[in-house]
Design a protein around this motif. Structure first.
Motif, PDB file in Angstrom:
ATOM      1  N   LEU A 206       0.830  -1.200   0.000  1.00 21.25           N
ATOM      2  CA  LEU A 206       0.000   0.000   0.000  1.00 21.25           C
ATOM      3  C   LEU A 206       0.868   1.255   0.000  1.00 21.25           C
ATOM      4  O   LEU A 206       1.963   1.265   0.560  1.00 21.25           O
ATOM      5  CB  LEU A 206      -0.913   0.002   1.231  1.00 21.25           C
ATOM      6  N   ASP A 207       0.356   2.316  -0.605  1.00 20.02           N
ATOM      7  CA  ASP A 207       1.086   3.586  -0.673  1.00 20.02           C
ATOM      8  C   ASP A 207       0.806   4.408   0.584  1.00 20.02           C
ATOM      9  O   ASP A 207      -0.333   4.830   0.822  1.00 20.02           O
ATOM     10  CB  ASP A 207       0.655   4.363  -1.920  1.00 20.02           C
ATOM     11  N   MET A 208       1.820   4.647   1.384  1.00 20.74           N
ATOM     12  CA  MET A 208       1.657   5.360   2.649  1.00 20.74           C
ATOM     13  C   MET A 208       1.221   6.803   2.428  1.00 20.74           C
ATOM     14  O   MET A 208       0.435   7.357   3.205  1.00 20.74           O
ATOM     15  CB  MET A 208       2.973   5.331   3.435  1.00 20.74           C
ATOM     16  N   GLN A 209       1.736   7.437   1.373  1.00 20.10           N
ATOM     17  CA  GLN A 209       1.383   8.826   1.098  1.00 20.10           C
ATOM     18  C   GLN A 209      -0.112   8.965   0.825  1.00 20.10           C
ATOM     19  O   GLN A 209      -0.759   9.905   1.289  1.00 20.10           O
ATOM     20  CB  GLN A 209       2.174   9.330  -0.114  1.00 20.10           C
ATOM     21  N   THR A 210      -0.675   8.022   0.101  1.00 17.69           N
ATOM     22  CA  THR A 210      -2.105   8.065  -0.204  1.00 17.69           C
ATOM     23  C   THR A 210      -2.938   7.904   1.067  1.00 17.69           C
ATOM     24  O   THR A 210      -3.913   8.638   1.289  1.00 17.69           O
ATOM     25  CB  THR A 210      -2.481   6.964  -1.209  1.00 17.69           C
TER      26      THR A 210
ATOM     27  N   ARG B 120      -2.816  11.140   3.044  1.00 19.94           N
ATOM     28  CA  ARG B 120      -3.570  12.256   2.461  1.00 19.94           C
ATOM     29  C   ARG B 120      -5.075  12.066   2.592  1.00 19.94           C
ATOM     30  O   ARG B 120      -5.805  13.042   2.764  1.00 19.94           O
ATOM     31  CB  ARG B 120      -3.150  12.434   1.001  1.00 19.94           C
ATOM     32  N   VAL B 121      -5.547  10.836   2.501  1.00 21.89           N
ATOM     33  CA  VAL B 121      -6.969  10.589   2.731  1.00 21.89           C
ATOM     34  C   VAL B 121      -7.349  11.042   4.137  1.00 21.89           C
ATOM     35  O   VAL B 121      -8.402  11.665   4.361  1.00 21.89           O
ATOM     36  CB  VAL B 121      -7.312   9.099   2.534  1.00 21.89           C
ATOM     37  N   ASN B 122      -6.478  10.753   5.101  1.00 18.55           N
ATOM     38  CA  ASN B 122      -6.767  11.137   6.487  1.00 18.55           C
ATOM     39  C   ASN B 122      -6.710  12.643   6.669  1.00 18.55           C
ATOM     40  O   ASN B 122      -7.623  13.257   7.231  1.00 18.55           O
ATOM     41  CB  ASN B 122      -5.778  10.454   7.430  1.00 18.55           C
ATOM     42  N   ILE B 123      -5.641  13.271   6.183  1.00 25.34           N
ATOM     43  CA  ILE B 123      -5.416  14.692   6.420  1.00 25.34           C
ATOM     44  C   ILE B 123      -6.422  15.564   5.687  1.00 25.34           C
ATOM     45  O   ILE B 123      -6.915  16.559   6.231  1.00 25.34           O
ATOM     46  CB  ILE B 123      -3.972  15.075   6.018  1.00 25.34           C
TER      47      ILE B 123
END
Length: 296
Positions: free
Chosen positions: A27-31, A34-37
């Motif tokens: 899984l992409d950690m950045q994605t 960003r969904v959370n933020i």
């Protein structure tokens, strides 16, 4: 011990699910961050700020103590990072783990079970202060690109405007239409689970080897922070339940969301994940002591 189990077992279970998913999928950690933020966290901040209730004098004293404690911790983290010649990413991460306490999904249930509804109301005020700082000051500090660039970035964050809207609604005793309120509640309820899942995914990629850095970060969060909070609270005239709640919230382990922000704004994700795990484990032993001492 029952209080700690009730507060920590759900956290561990959700993170464990994330760990399993992280082992199976790339899984992409950045994605995830960003969904959370940009989607979930703004809704959580908005609903938390809009719904808080407490006498103005007590609320202000709690928030002022929190802000002063945060400022001292920041100066201490910066000074230690430079004196120990840590890398820029390590310095950012030390600041994040020092300032970012788990005052929401661990602090609120712990204080509710330990001190009842009156304690919970004060703990929510502390959470509000933390939410405002996270939405405004924290991105500027962690971005590390100067005040102007930091302010520009902060103004682009939905969580900042969510904090402003929440404060405005609370001050005006306003409310959203029911359908919008329900939608915001659903979004906000997803912020903490996604943060815990993200922690589990990161841990699946991280060797849990604890060294000087992780011990330092945990000590600042679990020992130094509550001691400073006690001294500041006493100096500002906080007594009884007000001071006890401030000290307990200041003694919470590193917040899971610190990993989310470090992933988005820069820092050492591996060290942050390790410090979250270590500080949370150690808090099983430190929080009962802080609870006992703060009640005396």
């Amino acid at each position: 011990m029952e209080i700690l189990i009730a507060a920590m077992l759900p956290i561990a279970l959700v993170a464990l699910v994330g760990f399993g998913v992280g082992r199976k999928f790339d899984l992409d950690m950045q994605t995830l961050a960003r969904v959370n933020i940009y989607a979930l966290l703004p809704a959580l901040v908005l609903t938390s700020l809009a719904e808080t209730t407490l006498a103005l004098g007590s609320a202000l004293a709690i928030v002022v103590t929190f802000l002063l404690n945060t400022a001292l911790l920041y100066l201490l983290a910066v000074g230690l990072g430079r004196s120990l010649e840590l890398s820029i990413d390590e310095q950012k991460s030390l600041i994040a783990t020092t300032l970012f306490a788990n005052v929401g999904n661990m602090g609120l249930p712990f204080i509710l079970f330990a001190l009842g509804d009156a304690g919970l109301e004060r703990a929510v005020v502390y959470l509000v202060g933390s939410s405002v700082m996270i939405a405004s000051v924290f991105p500027i500090v962690l971005k590390g690109a100067g005040m102007r660039a930091g302010v520009t970035f902060t103004l682009q964050l939905p969580v900042f405007w969510a904090a402003i809207a929440g404060i405005g609604l609370q001050a005006a005793s306003g409310a959203f239409p029911v359908p919008i309120e329900r939608g915001m509640t659903i979004l906000g309820q997803g912020a903490i689970p996604l943060a815990l899942l993200t922690l589990g995914v990161q841990l699946a990629r991280t060797q849990l080897i604890f060294g000087r850095y992780e011990l330092l970060g945990s000590a600042l969060r679990l020992f130094v922070s509550p001691l400073l909070a006690y001294g500041l609270g006493t100096g500002l005239g906080l007594q009884g339940l007000d001071r006890q709640v401030v000290v307990l919230q200041a003694a919470m382990p590193v917040a899971v969301n610190s990993l989310i922000w470090v992933t988005e704004l820069g820092g050492d994700r591996i060290r942050v994940a390790r410090t979250i795990v270590l500080s949370t484990f150690l808090s099983v032993f430190t929080l009962p002591v802080v609870l006992w001492l703060s009640s005396r």
